[in-house]
Design a protein around this motif. Sequence first.
Motif, PDB file in Angstrom:
ATOM      1  N   GLN A   1      29.329  24.865  49.601  1.00  0.00           N
ATOM      2  CA  GLN A   1      29.742  23.484  49.364  1.00  0.00           C
ATOM      3  C   GLN A   1      29.215  22.557  50.456  1.00  0.00           C
ATOM      4  N   ILE A   2      29.211  22.996  51.702  1.00  0.00           N
ATOM      5  CA  ILE A   2      28.650  22.190  52.793  1.00  0.00           C
ATOM      6  C   ILE A   2      27.153  21.977  52.576  1.00  0.00           C
ATOM      7  N   GLY A   3      26.450  23.007  52.132  1.00  0.00           N
ATOM      8  CA  GLY A   3      25.017  22.877  51.855  1.00  0.00           C
ATOM      9  C   GLY A   3      24.732  21.841  50.782  1.00  0.00           C
ATOM     10  N   GLY A   4      25.505  21.842  49.712  1.00  0.00           N
ATOM     11  CA  GLY A   4      25.350  20.832  48.662  1.00  0.00           C
ATOM     12  C   GLY A   4      25.641  19.432  49.169  1.00  0.00           C
ATOM     13  N   ALA A   5      26.670  19.311  50.006  1.00  0.00           N
ATOM     14  CA  ALA A   5      27.019  18.009  50.578  1.00  0.00           C
ATOM     15  C   ALA A   5      25.901  17.502  51.478  1.00  0.00           C
TER      16      ALA A   5
ATOM     17  N   VAL B   1      27.473   6.278  45.962  1.00  0.00           N
ATOM     18  CA  VAL B   1      28.100   7.447  45.318  1.00  0.00           C
ATOM     19  C   VAL B   1      27.751   8.719  46.086  1.00  0.00           C
ATOM     20  N   LEU B   2      26.483   8.862  46.479  1.00  0.00           N
ATOM     21  CA  LEU B   2      26.079  10.066  47.213  1.00  0.00           C
ATOM     22  C   LEU B   2      26.729  10.140  48.596  1.00  0.00           C
ATOM     23  N   LEU B   3      26.859   9.004  49.267  1.00  0.00           N
ATOM     24  CA  LEU B   3      27.516   9.003  50.577  1.00  0.00           C
ATOM     25  C   LEU B   3      28.995   9.356  50.456  1.00  0.00           C
ATOM     26  N   VAL B   4      29.659   8.798  49.459  1.00  0.00           N
ATOM     27  CA  VAL B   4      31.074   9.122  49.237  1.00  0.00           C
ATOM     28  C   VAL B   4      31.217  10.586  48.843  1.00  0.00           C
TER      29      VAL B   4
ATOM     30  N   ASP C   1      36.529  20.188  52.000  1.00  0.00           N
ATOM     31  CA  ASP C   1      36.143  21.593  51.887  1.00  0.00           C
ATOM     32  C   ASP C   1      36.906  22.425  52.905  1.00  0.00           C
ATOM     33  N   SER C   2      37.468  23.517  52.437  1.00  0.00           N
ATOM     34  CA  SER C   2      38.121  24.475  53.334  1.00  0.00           C
ATOM     35  C   SER C   2      38.186  25.824  52.627  1.00  0.00           C
ATOM     36  N   GLN C   3      38.264  26.854  53.411  1.00  0.00           N
ATOM     37  CA  GLN C   3      38.402  28.201  52.870  1.00  0.00           C
ATOM     38  C   GLN C   3      39.191  29.027  53.870  1.00  0.00           C
ATOM     39  N   THR C   4      40.165  29.774  53.377  1.00  0.00           N
ATOM     40  CA  THR C   4      41.011  30.606  54.229  1.00  0.00           C
ATOM     41  C   THR C   4      40.702  32.077  53.966  1.00  0.00           C
TER      42      THR C   4
END
Length: 179
Positions: free
Chosen positions: A138-142, A16-19, A28-31
Amino acid sequence: MHSSRIETFLRVLSTVLLVLTACLVGFDSQTKVFFYTYARKATFRDLNALYVLVWVDAAAAAYNLIQLFRSFRKDLADNSYTYLRWGTYLLDQELQAASYVVFAANTAAVQASVLALTGEKSFQWMKLCNRYTRFCIQIGGALACGVIAAILTVIISSISAYALFRLYSPKHFLLLKGR
């Protein structure tokens, strides 16, 4: 709790954590719009380390899933399945190698993310996380999920080794215990 139940629980949690890591990074993306005309979109493809991380975590999750299906098919609690336990142990050594690769990919992604967070004046690299804040959070949490998953895979490999080697006599090298 029986060691196979613990192992199954840890495999499910690790999968679950890997997925979750692969999905959080991959989707994740941000414009941001600069100077009222130029739009720039930040995605995981902007950092090669994040791109590699998505694929490594997805492959490790698939491997964990295959091992989960295998563990549901056979109950290896009996001593008569010693050869199957050796096969499981050897496969889990591959899992341990995969956990090192997952840990390495996470470490490289953390290093690249720190550069995006702090910038580097000597190379004239700008700080990116002050512009793409949500993306960076979001990248940090991932990345935190990925590191936890790598640690869990090492624990799973240790449980597998214990389940195999407890069948052998402590006094005689690789001699099965009597029933």
